[in-house]
Structures are given as structure tokens and as C-alpha cells.
Design an enzyme around this catalytic site. Structure first.
Site, PDB file in Angstrom:
ATOM      1  N   ASN A 122       0.849  -1.186   0.000  1.00  0.00           N
ATOM      2  CA  ASN A 122       0.000   0.000   0.000  1.00  0.00           C
ATOM      3  C   ASN A 122       0.889   1.243   0.000  1.00  0.00           C
ATOM      4  OD1 ASN A 122      -1.982   1.902   0.273  1.00  0.00           O
ATOM      5  ND2 ASN A 122      -2.855   1.065   2.168  1.00  0.00           N
ATOM      6  N   ASN A 158      -5.792   6.504  -1.517  1.00  0.00           N
ATOM      7  CA  ASN A 158      -6.709   5.862  -2.482  1.00  0.00           C
ATOM      8  C   ASN A 158      -7.353   4.590  -1.918  1.00  0.00           C
ATOM      9  OD1 ASN A 158      -4.728   3.902  -2.607  1.00  0.00           O
ATOM     10  ND2 ASN A 158      -3.906   4.571  -4.582  1.00  0.00           N
ATOM     11  N   ASP A 159      -7.193   4.354  -0.617  1.00  0.00           N
ATOM     12  CA  ASP A 159      -7.750   3.122  -0.040  1.00  0.00           C
ATOM     13  C   ASP A 159      -9.273   3.080  -0.189  1.00  0.00           C
ATOM     14  OD1 ASP A 159      -5.191   2.546   0.606  1.00  0.00           O
ATOM     15  OD2 ASP A 159      -5.435   2.653   2.789  1.00  0.00           O
ATOM     16  N   GLY A 207      -6.018  -2.495   0.257  1.00  0.00           N
ATOM     17  CA  GLY A 207      -5.408  -1.179   0.053  1.00  0.00           C
ATOM     18  C   GLY A 207      -4.128  -1.141  -0.765  1.00  0.00           C
ATOM     19  N   ASP A 210      -1.609  -1.044  -3.956  1.00  0.00           N
ATOM     20  CA  ASP A 210      -1.797  -0.229  -5.157  1.00  0.00           C
ATOM     21  C   ASP A 210      -0.530  -0.171  -6.022  1.00  0.00           C
ATOM     22  OD1 ASP A 210      -0.158   1.542  -3.658  1.00  0.00           O
ATOM     23  OD2 ASP A 210      -1.944   2.419  -2.725  1.00  0.00           O
ATOM     24  N   ASP A 262      -6.118 -14.527 -19.138  1.00  0.00           N
ATOM     25  CA  ASP A 262      -6.848 -15.349 -18.187  1.00  0.00           C
ATOM     26  C   ASP A 262      -7.727 -16.373 -18.917  1.00  0.00           C
ATOM     27  OD1 ASP A 262      -7.793 -15.800 -15.435  1.00  0.00           O
ATOM     28  OD2 ASP A 262      -9.709 -15.069 -16.208  1.00  0.00           O
ATOM     29  N   GLU A 269      -3.323 -18.655 -20.002  1.00  0.00           N
ATOM     30  CA  GLU A 269      -3.580 -19.567 -18.892  1.00  0.00           C
ATOM     31  C   GLU A 269      -4.373 -20.756 -19.427  1.00  0.00           C
ATOM     32  OE1 GLU A 269      -5.925 -19.875 -14.615  1.00  0.00           O
ATOM     33  OE2 GLU A 269      -6.745 -18.730 -16.257  1.00  0.00           O
TER      34      GLU A 269
END
Ligand code: CA
Length: 613
Positions: free
Chosen positions: A135, A140-141, A160, A162, A327, A356
Site C-alpha cells: 500500500n 486511495n484506499d 489497500g 496499489d 486469463d 492460462e
């Protein structure tokens, strides 16, 4: 510098734009690039009744070719041609409908110069989850407008982490010895819950503000490049999040796969190559939803296909990215995925994509390999794939449930099937990732197992990937929920008593794992024979597995002794064809010299990586 300048120009253009007319709410992609090899660009324009408008521009080199309308009048798809004479600037698009007139300023940026850096077996990729790594910006949490708020006490909540946190750890990662980072998705996931994992995209063109801005991602890539490191972005074409802005007003009924009631995929990715698979099973595989909150996109709709392809080209050009991890690669429409991979290669030759592909065995897995000749003629065009069969073999080998010789034979037998892959060196190999019990936990929290497993994965063929926290043997049990596999990296949060970065609060075991990891990774960095050398292995015997990586110049002998309590004497005569011309060697882990390669001892539960002289 150039990238920062581009960001600034984009920012200024945005600021200078007249207040957007109410009717145009959105244009995707939000900008495009001059100098692309393919002149075509399709804009998705969204706004009330925009479907009834015509579009013109007099920007030099930019032509409106055709317009495509769907049954939803709030969408207009504009096919543009951007010729070689077009220069960066602001393209004024004029929309008219009868007497109504609207304009939109569309930013045209310069495409970044230089070839793609790519990834290959000289790299080690560090996989991290942005919400759980560090964090770096507590402001920006919690962000107004985002549904899910910070809750660090919930394993499945937002913690949190980032982009700023990742940027501030780049020097650490560089010293650890990794050459690239793969971020689990950082695009906006404005979902009600479990939004931290990032696999429910709600905006394909925007970083989740709780991670930071698009410009911060651009900064992250630039800062990684400064340190000689590369960046892989995680993308998902199969599905979106149920709170994606499309879901309130779908561009077309067939934009997603629709069913009368919720219908889940059967997750049976073998139906594609299974000669006996039923049509209903194949249909469910491709069209069923991955989860209740993950609407399944219909890539057979050409507008969806173009939208998805452009989103990847945009991120590559915008951020100067080095790789994409796709993905659930087998879940979208396979022909579309093959066209996508080819389009990326055509536009950015040498660009790295790892798909993947989740299978237990190489027979299925290799169906997706580059240049694989499949009986049905399918060609994936995928540069790389995730080698899950090898990952599962490492679990079987080191989890202590089999006798040592049978256990090591899992590795030997798996690699013996490499004839199925045209280029096995392209496979991304790993001990674990964010979707499974961590290797350390799987192997009974044994530091010895971690050391042997890491020694194997860093010296066998392929592109190794290391999951964050493995370097301090973090624990994670899938049975306790996915959130437990993705715990916060110690030292990433202000006030953390334990910090990998500061080296405080670590146990002796954690310190030892960290030093061991650093040693192997940094040694591997310059070791060409490990990157591209040939592999020769010998049938495991008496709980010992021996293999060599070699080329014209050098040879490295790897010995793994899985026996619990006793050392073993390695008899060089057995490996004579590989030892010819060599008399002594040095174990890069301990620094110990082996004076007689014909007979030396290896301690129990140990791997030796011996540079031969
Ligand atoms: Ca934060």
C-alpha cells in the site's frame, strides 16, 4: 521521457476539450495511435440515441469508412481508416442527425517506437496481486463512487495495495533477481464484493482508482524499464464483471451469452480437442458463465471481437507494456483468440503473450502451444502457455506422500512428454500461483522442499514464474478460501512490524528462504546455459534425480536427493556421457567445490546445482 510527455499531452487535450455534449457519454478506445501497421480503428460511441447520427471528419489522413448500428440506438460503431499521413493531434469528429449536431475531440497519439522486449527463458517473472502486495498510497484506499470499501480484516476484502506500492518495491524486486513482474488485473472492478482479485472487469480502459490512475501504471512500466525489468499485464476476454457499464444497457442482445436462468460453464476445457465431446458439453464450456458475477462475453459477435482486440493493442501502445497474461485462455471462442494473438504479433512482433491453459496433462495443454500441429488443424498463435502439468508434478514430487524415487519420477515422466510441445522452452513454469495452495503449504511447510522445488524450477526448461511471498515461504491453503492464498506481503503496509523490505521481524526460516531465493535467481540471470541449454536427465534411482543443462561452452549438473535422513553417494560413472571432459565442479548454492565428480556425497533433502569445469 517520451511516455511521460505523451501522458501530459493526453492530459492537456482532455483539459482543453469543450465540455462534452450530453449525448456522447463515452468513446472507446479513449485514444488511438498514428503509425500502426493496421490502418483500421473501430470506435464504440455511447450516448442517448447516438445510433441515429452520421459521422464526418476532415482531419488529414483520417477517414470515416462505415458506420455499424446495433438494435440498441444508444450505440454507434464508427469504422475509421487512419492512414500513414495522419499525424498526432486532436481529431474532430462531427456527428449529425437532421438538424442536430455534436462534436467530439478524439486524441491521436504517437505510437511508441522500438520493438517489443518480449519474455523468454532468460527471464524470471514475479507474480503479485496489486491489492495484496504493498500500500504505497493510503489516500486511495477508499475512493468515492467505488462500491467496496477498505476492509483489511476480511480475507476476501480490499486491503489497500496499489500501483504506488509496487513502484516503491521495484528496487527490492530487482535485487531479488526477478526480471519481470506480472500483475494480477488492475483494471476497474467496481463490484460489490471480492473486487480485490481483479478478474471482474467493469472498465477495460481504466485502472481501478483504488490502485491508481492509468498514468501511474505508465509510470510503473517506465520505472521497471529503467531497472531493466519488464511488465506483464493480466487481461480477461472471457468475461466481464456483472457491474460493467455495458450491463445496464447492452450494445446488443448477443453481446453476452444469455440463458433463461444462470448457467455455469462446465470448466471442461478438454471438450475442444476431445474427438468424442458432445455439442452440448462444448456449448456449455464456451458459453456458460464462469461465475454468477461474471457475464460471459460472446466473442463470435465481430463487434465484441474488435473491441477486445483493440483494448489489448491500446494498452500495449499506451503503456509500452512487455507482455500479456491471458486469463482462462480456452474459455473464449478459440478462433477469435487465435486471430487476436496473430493481430498482436503482426502489430508488435515478438510481443509476449502467455495463455492460462489449465490442464493436468501435456496432451491437452500442448494443444495450445505455438506451432503445434493439431489433428483438427487448430493453431492458437499463442507465444507461451502456463505449464500446469509441470506445476502439479512438482507438488507430487515434493509433498512427501510417495517414496522418494516414485516422487521424483513424477518430474522425470512429465518432462518425458515434452515431445508434445514444439518449443517447451516457451512454457511458463512455476511452483504455485494465486489460484492454488502455496507450494510451501502443499509440501508440509518444509523449507527443504521449497529449496529443492525452487532449485528444480529455476534450472529445468522454461520461463520460471515466482509467486509473491514465496521468497519468504508465505503460507496459503486453498481449503481456507482464495483470500488466504493472497495475504498481504509483509512490509507493504505502513506500520508493518515484519518487513521484507527493511529486513525486520523475519524469522530465521524466512531469512534463509529469502537468501536462498536471491542467490539462485541472481545466479540464473546471467547463466545462458540454463536459459537455452539442452536438457538431459537420467531415470531417478534410489531417491536421487540427476539432470544436466548444457551447450557447447558449459554444463551444469543438478542433483536432487529426496531421501529423508540419509545422504547418497553420486556415482559419476552412471552419468559418464554427460560428465565427459569435466573433472571438478562447484555447487552454486553452497559454494563448495566437488573435487571428484566420479564420487561425491549429497546430503538428504537437498539439491545441488553444480557448475562443471
Ligand atoms: Ca492504497
Amino acid at each position: 521521457m517520451k511516455r511521460a510527455l505523451q501522458a501530459l499531452i493526453l492530459l492537456m487535450l482532455t483539459a482543453l476539450m469543450p465540455a462534452r455534449a450530453q449525448v456522447i457519454e463515452r468513446v472507446d478506445p479513449p485514444s488511438w495511435f498514428t503509425g500502426m501497421k493496421d490502418d483500421a480503428l473501430q470506435l464504440m460511441v455511447y450516448g442517448k440515441e447516438i445510433g441515429s447520427y452520421d459521422v464526418k471528419t476532415d482531419y488529414p489522413g483520417v477517414d470515416v469508412k462505415t458506420l455499424v448500428r446495433t438494435e440498441n440506438p444508444n450505440y454507434l460503431f464508427v469504422n475509421l481508416n487512419i492512414s500513414d499521413i495522419a499525424v498526432p493531434g486532436s481529431v474532430t469528429l462531427t456527428f449529425t442527425s437532421g438538424k442536430k449536431k455534436l462534436t467530439h475531440s478524439y486524441p491521436l497519439l504517437a505510437r511508441p517506437a522500438g520493438p517489443a522486449r518480449g519474455f523468454n527463458s532468460s527471464d524470471v517473472i514475479y507474480l503479485l496481486m496489486p491489492d495484496r502486495f504493498a500500500n504505497g498510497d493510503t489516500t486511495n484506499d477508499n475512493v468515492p463512487g467505488m462500491t467496496e470499501q477498505l476492509n483489511r480484516s476480511n480475507p476476501g476484502g480490499r486491503h489497500g495495495g496499489d500501483l504506488r506500492g509496487i513502484i516503491s518495491h521495484l528496487d527490492y524486486l530487482n535485487s531479488l533477481g526477478v526480471t519481470g513482474i506480472w500483475l494480477n488485473p488492475f483494471l476497474e472492478n467496481n463490484q460489490q464484493r471480492s473486487s480485490y482479485h481483479g478478474y471482474s472487469t467493469t472498465d477495460y480502459y481504466k485502472s481501478d482508482p483504488r490502485y491508481g490512475s492509468n498514468e501511474e501504471f505508465l509510470e510503473l512500466v517506465a520505472e521497471a524499464h529503467k531497472r531493466g525489468m519488464k511488465v506483464v499485464m493480466d487481461m480477461i476476454f472471457n468475461h466481464i464483471g456483472s457491474f460493467h457499464w455495458w450491463m445496464k444497457d447492452l450494445p446488443a442482445e448477443d453481446w453476452i451469452h444469455q440463458f433463461d436462468e444462470f448457467t455455469r460453464t462446465n470448466y471442461r476445457a478438454s471438450t475442444y480437442m476431445d474427438p468424442y465431446a458432445s455439442e452440448s458439453d462444448k456449448m456449455l464450456m464456451e458459453k456458460g458463465w464462469f461465475d454468477v458475477t461474471m457475464p460471459d462475453l460472446n466473442q463470435s459477435n465481430p463487434l465484441v471481437e474488435t473491441y477486445l482486440i483493440q483494448t489489448s493493442l491500446w494498452w500495449i501502445a499506451f503503456s509500452d507494456l512487455d507482455g500479456i497474461r491471458m486469463d482462462t485462455h480456452p474459455y473464449p471462442q478459440p478462433d477469435m483468440m487465435a486471430r487476436w494473438a496473430k493481430r498482436v504479433e503482426d502489430e508488435f512482433p515478438g510481443f509476449f503473450i502467455v495463455g492460462e491453459v489449465w490442464y493436468d496433462d501435456p496432451a491437452h495443454s500442448s494443444y495450445w502451444a505455438l506451432n503445434k500441429v493439431n489433428p483438427d488443424g487448430y493453431r492458437s498463435n499463442l507465444p507461451s502457455l502456463t505449464d500446469l502439468p509441470l506445476c502439479f508434478a512438482t507438488h507430487r514430487a515434493f509433498e512427501g506422500k510417495l517414496n522418494p524415487t516414485d516422487a521424483l519420477s513424477k518430474l522425470y515422466n512429465l518432462l518425458s512428454q515434452d515431445f508434445l510441445y514444439p518449443e517447451p522452452l516457451r512454457n511458463v513454469i512455476f511452483l504455485d500461483n494465486h489460484d492454488m495452495t502455496r507450494f510451501f503449504t502443499q509440501t508440509g511447510k518444509s523449507l527443504d522442499a521449497y529449496k529443492m522445488g525452487l532449485s528444480f524450477i529455476m534450472t529445468t526448461r522454461g520461463i520460471p514464474q515466482l509467486y509473491y511471498g514465496s521468497e519468504i515461504v508465505m503460507e496459503g491453503d486453498k481449503n481456507r478460501g482464495d483470500g488466504r492464498l493472497r495475504e498481504d506481503f509483509p512490509g507493504g503496509w505502513p506500520g508493518d512490524a515484519k518487513s521484507v523490505l527493511a529486513g525486520t521481524g523475519l524469522s530465521e526460516q524466512e531469512k534463509e528462504a529469502l537468501e536462498f531465493t536471491k542467490r539462485i535467481l541472481n545466479w540464473r540471470k546471467a547463466k545462458e546455459v540454463i536459459h537455452t541449454g539442452k536438457l538431459k536427465h537420467y531415470i531417478p534411482n534410489d531417491g536421487v534425480y540427476v539432470y544436466f543443462r548444457y551447450n557447447c561452452e558449459e554444463s551444469v549438473m543438478v542433483v536432487i536427493n529426496l531421501n529423508d535422513k540419509e545422504g547418497r553417494t553420486v556415482n559419476g560413472g552412471k552419468y559418464a556421457e554427460s560428465l565427459e571432459g569435466f573433472t571438478v565442479g562447484t555447487d552454486i548454492i553452497t559454494g563448495m567445490k566437488t573435487e571428484d565428480l566420479n564420487s561425491f556425497t549429497i546430503a538428504p533433502k537437498t539439491a545441488m546445482i553444480i557448475e562443471l569445469k
